[in-house]
Design an enzyme around this catalytic site. Structure first.
Site, PDB file in Angstrom:
ATOM      1  N   LYS A 122       0.839  -1.201   0.000  1.00  0.00           N
ATOM      2  CA  LYS A 122       0.000   0.000   0.000  1.00  0.00           C
ATOM      3  C   LYS A 122       0.874   1.251   0.000  1.00  0.00           C
ATOM      4  O   LYS A 122       0.531   2.248  -0.635  1.00  0.00           O
ATOM      5  CB  LYS A 122      -0.912   0.012   1.227  1.00  0.00           C
ATOM      6  N   GLU A 129      -2.783   7.470   7.822  1.00  0.00           N
ATOM      7  CA  GLU A 129      -3.508   8.453   7.011  1.00  0.00           C
ATOM      8  C   GLU A 129      -4.666   9.038   7.787  1.00  0.00           C
ATOM      9  O   GLU A 129      -5.083   8.524   8.828  1.00  0.00           O
ATOM     10  CB  GLU A 129      -3.957   7.840   5.675  1.00  0.00           C
ATOM     11  N   HIS A 132     -15.153  -3.344   7.739  1.00  0.00           N
ATOM     12  CA  HIS A 132     -14.331  -3.121   6.548  1.00  0.00           C
ATOM     13  C   HIS A 132     -14.436  -4.242   5.526  1.00  0.00           C
ATOM     14  O   HIS A 132     -13.584  -4.377   4.656  1.00  0.00           O
ATOM     15  CB  HIS A 132     -12.864  -2.880   6.918  1.00  0.00           C
ATOM     16  N   ARG A 167      -6.648  -7.800  -9.927  1.00  0.00           N
ATOM     17  CA  ARG A 167      -7.342  -9.054 -10.267  1.00  0.00           C
ATOM     18  C   ARG A 167      -8.787  -8.726 -10.596  1.00  0.00           C
ATOM     19  O   ARG A 167      -9.214  -7.582 -10.431  1.00  0.00           O
ATOM     20  CB  ARG A 167      -7.310  -9.994  -9.066  1.00  0.00           C
TER      21      ARG A 167
HETATM   22  P1  ADP Z   1      -8.022  -3.775   2.654  1.00  0.00           P
HETATM   23  O1  ADP Z   1      -6.910  -3.905   1.667  1.00  0.00           O
HETATM   24  O2  ADP Z   1      -7.744  -4.501   3.931  1.00  0.00           O
HETATM   25  O3  ADP Z   1      -9.365  -4.062   2.089  1.00  0.00           O
HETATM   26  P2  ADP Z   1      -8.415  -0.927   2.306  1.00  0.00           P
HETATM   27  O4  ADP Z   1      -7.271  -0.007   2.328  1.00  0.00           O
HETATM   28  O5  ADP Z   1      -8.987  -1.287   0.975  1.00  0.00           O
HETATM   29  O6  ADP Z   1      -8.010  -2.246   3.112  1.00  0.00           O
HETATM   30  O7  ADP Z   1      -9.565  -0.372   3.228  1.00  0.00           O
HETATM   31  C1  ADP Z   1     -10.696  -1.147   3.560  1.00  0.00           C
HETATM   32  C2  ADP Z   1     -11.816  -0.275   4.074  1.00  0.00           C
HETATM   33  O8  ADP Z   1     -11.370   0.471   5.216  1.00  0.00           O
HETATM   34  C3  ADP Z   1     -12.314   0.770   3.114  1.00  0.00           C
HETATM   35  O9  ADP Z   1     -13.250   0.275   2.228  1.00  0.00           O
HETATM   36  C4  ADP Z   1     -12.912   1.796   4.072  1.00  0.00           C
HETATM   37  O10 ADP Z   1     -14.175   1.358   4.522  1.00  0.00           O
HETATM   38  C5  ADP Z   1     -11.978   1.757   5.252  1.00  0.00           C
HETATM   39  N1  ADP Z   1     -10.926   2.800   5.131  1.00  0.00           N
HETATM   40  C6  ADP Z   1      -9.736   2.690   4.519  1.00  0.00           C
HETATM   41  N2  ADP Z   1      -9.044   3.828   4.587  1.00  0.00           N
HETATM   42  C7  ADP Z   1      -9.800   4.714   5.274  1.00  0.00           C
HETATM   43  C8  ADP Z   1      -9.641   6.079   5.707  1.00  0.00           C
HETATM   44  N3  ADP Z   1      -8.547   6.789   5.452  1.00  0.00           N
HETATM   45  N4  ADP Z   1     -10.654   6.648   6.392  1.00  0.00           N
HETATM   46  C9  ADP Z   1     -11.772   5.967   6.693  1.00  0.00           C
HETATM   47  N5  ADP Z   1     -11.970   4.687   6.341  1.00  0.00           N
HETATM   48  C10 ADP Z   1     -11.012   4.055   5.639  1.00  0.00           C
END
Ligand code: ADP
Length: 655
Positions: free
Chosen positions: A116, A200, A235, A293
């Site tokens: 990431k 973040e 999530h 993917r």
């Molecule tokens: P993963 O790879 O584990 O799926 P992501 O980075 O895609 O993790 O984040 C998964 C979820 O977490 C997102 O869909 C959102 O709901 C929440 N999320 C991620 N980043 C943030 C953020 N900066 N602020 C609020 N919620 C977040």
């Protein structure tokens, strides 16, 4: 185009890929673990080869073995599906080295997006907007804390190697930062073998909006619009839809172009998803990560674009150009996907396992699509993701799609394994969701109304359950309804039928009145007639015609009627009063019948549950068992004698 491909996956996605391959005249090779030897995808494939025992590490993750099978079976390409090896750059590279096409991006693109932090650094250079934050290499804890302080709380600490919602910590106050960091790092090390994190800004009301991109090896790259996956639980996505509700056309275009820029920045080829997080209040969107993917929720994009993304993948992987250019793509209607899981929402969404004793999905048509890897009789095992199916609906408008969703969920019949279907229906009916006011906090905000205490069966449901009980016992000698017509009781005789719903007990008093039945349930009385064919129950309750499905398994009864599912336990009348038997007691006949046999003798000492007497009543044989350890004092009837409701049958003394 390839003539033969191997699918390095299982379940619904393997079935999904086979479907398109077959339609294109491409032969398919499946690989399977011992747990999947009889699975639907194995049967659908043209050839199938065993990988090993059930655990993924010993089967679906055995990259070398899968490549050997690809070579020896003559497959020219490998489709990795999602999960397992789909985002494993070493596997993609090994395929390339073996001269077998990997139906996915080049290993270098997977590597670039695998972290990431690295992905964010790359996106920054490609001018893709990022959530304010820190994604540098220096992992000094004080430096991370200073970064968090500068960003402003709340912040989110994310494992750089994370995925599937794992390795994330929300930190509300500076004082909590270091403890949360340590716990996030511990989880990251344990889950991903890498404790690097990024920090973040935590958006308090975000939407998850992602863009489907597609690139070919000739330099073409398009976006197939967005999917809104804001409806999440911890999530993890629960419902996904396309297009995103209330998304302005300019935002859609800006996000699409940013996603294409992201794909181009890593030399992307194939299907990919660029995930953005969007601030509900400002409408601003930020890059989160790219999934290299095909995604679980790709069908909603297929439904609104009329395209087959697996067909696109096969074409692009075999070197062909993208089937359509950007200006040829358009959104038509609205689509929603619901993930149907074997899990128990009333028990904290604990994954459920078991056999799918009864599985009837809704009928598929232009509005309803079911992507599934299981059939009735299959088992949901603890080894893999407990997804039963993806239900995808389409409508001209979002409102129409929602209506389709509710109807299709109502029609989805599953017995044997607890599912989240009722929970999904509650979300579909939630006013905020119906208005398209989605954000990732929706489920938590409406938790109580989405997860109410299960309602007890109402009188109508109890009437159907009781009728089903009587008809099933009457037809147990295979005479179906005919047997019932020969069965007569005089008007004063009645049968009590009990059901347990959790702690609650419900009773139906049923009498035969010549034409049909009279049922008394609490203060309600129904004149009823009914017929039962297999699990199909047709009934007339006081003039109201009802069609229902009744599944009986052991003492479990599951009724599907009027779009509702109700599960109860049939209370064996003879087991009824079992609890707490002390001293001398009289075992009574709870309905009129005939004593068939005495299975013990007066004076005999017996153990709890040992059969004492067999009674035939209402065309069924019932065993009267010892309610406790004790002694039979006397039988009041001999074999062959008739008994009345309430007659004392056995005098019994519990120890
Ligand atoms: P993963 O790879 O584990 O799926 P992501 O980075 O895609 O993790 O984040 C998964 C979820 O977490 C997102 O869909 C959102 O709901 C929440 N999320 C991620 N980043 C943030 C953020 N900066 N602020 C609020 N919620 C977040």
């Amino acid at each position: 185009m390839f003539t033969k491909i191997l699918i390095a996956n299982r379940g619904e996605i393997a079935c999904r890929v086979i479907k398109t391959a077959r339609a294109m005249g491409v032969t398919t090779v499946a690989v399977y673990s011992d747990a999947d030897a009889n699975a639907r995808f194995v049967k659908l494939a043209d050839e199938a080869y065993r990988l090993g025992p059930a655990p993924a590490a010993e089967s679906y993750l055995k990259a070398d073995l899968i490549l050997d099978i690809a070579r020896s079976s003559g497959a020219q390409a490998v489709h990795p599906g999602y999960g397992f090896l789909s985002e494993n750059e070493d596997f993609a590279a090994a395929c390339e080295a073996a001269g077998i096409a990997f139906i996915g991006p080049p290993a270098s693109a997977i590597a670039a997006m695998g972290s990431k932090s690295a992905a964010k650094a790359l996106m920054e250079r490609a001018n893709v907007p990022l959530v304010p934050g820190y994604h540098g290499d220096d992992q000094d804890e004080q430096l991370l804390k200073n970064q968090a302080d500068a960003i402003g709380y709340p912040v989110l600490i994310k494992a750089s190697a994370g995925g599937g919602g794992k390795g994330m910590r929300i930190v509300e106050r500076g004082d909590d930062f270091l403890a949360a960091l340590a716990s996030c790092q511990r989880e990251a090390r344990a889950s991903f073998g890498d404790d690097k994190v990024l920090v973040e800004k935590y958006l308090t009301r975000p939407r998850h909006v992602e863009i489907q991109v597609f690139a070919d090896s000739l330099g073409g790259c398009v976006y197939l619009f967005e999917r809104d996956c804001s409806v999440q639980r911890r999530h993890q996505k629960v419902l996904e839809e396309a297009p995103a509700p209330h998304l302005p056309a300019e935002t859609r275009q800006a996000m699409g172009e940013a996603a294409v820029a992201a794909a181009r920045a890593v030399g992307y080829v194939g299907a990919g998803t660029v995930e953005f997080i969007m601030d509900v209040d400002s409408g601003k969107f930020y890059f989160m990560e790219m999934n290299t993917r095909l995604q679980v929720e790709h069908p909603v994009t297929e439904m609104i674009t009329g395209q087959d993304l697996v067909a696109w993948q096969l074409k692009v992987a075999s070197g062909q150009p993208l089937p359509l250019q950007q200006h040829e793509l358009a959104i038509h209607g609205h689509s929603i996907e619901a993930r149907i899981y074997a899990e128990d929402p009333d028990k904290g969404f604990l994954p459920a396992t078991g056999t799918l004793l009864h599985l009837v999905p809704p009928v598929e048509n232009a509005h309803v699509r079911v992507d599934t890897g299981v059939l009735q009789g299959d088992t949901i095992s603890p080894f893999y993701d407990p997804m039963i199916a993806k239900l995808i609906v389409w409508g001209e408008t979002r409102e129409a799609a929602l209506q389709q969703l509710d109807a299709a969920l109502a029609a989805y019949q599953v017995v044997g394994v607890t599912t989240n279907i009722r929970f999904l229906r509650r979300i579909a009916a939630n006013p905020a969701f119906a208005n398209g006011d989605v954000d990732t906090g929706l489920i938590a905000r409406y938790h109580d109304s989405l997860l109410p205490t299960p309602a007890a069966p109402d009188s109508e449901q109890l009437a159907l359950l009781a009728l089903g009980e009587v008809l099933a016992s009457a037809s147990s000698d295979n005479h179906a309804f005919g047997a019932l017509q020969g069965w007569r009781l005089n008007g004063t005789q009645q049968r009590r039928i009990g059901f347990a719903h959790g702690e609650q007990r419900c009773e139906v008093v049923l009498q035969h009145d010549g034409q049909g039945f009279v049922l008394a349930i609490g203060d309600d009385t129904f004149h009823a007639s009914a017929s039962l064919h297999g699990s199909r129950l047709a009934a007339n309750l006081g003039g109201k015609q009802l069609q229902a499905t009744l599944v009986r398994h052991g003492l479990q009864r599951v009724l599907f009627a009027d779009g509702e599912r109700i599960a109860v336990d049939y209370l064996d009348p003879y087991a009824y009063e079992e609890a707490g038997v002390h001293g001398e007691t009289h075992l009574k006949a709870p309905m009129p019948g005939r004593v068939v046999a005495l299975l013990a003798e007066s004076g005999q000492t017996v153990a709890k549950g040992e059969p004492l007497l067999i009674l035939e009543a209402m065309k069924m044989e019932h065993t009267i068992a010892a309610p406790a350890d004790g002694k039979v004092l006397a039988f009041y009837f001999a074999a062959g004698e008739q008994v009345n409701d309430g007659d004392e049958l056995v005098d019994f003394e519990a120890d």
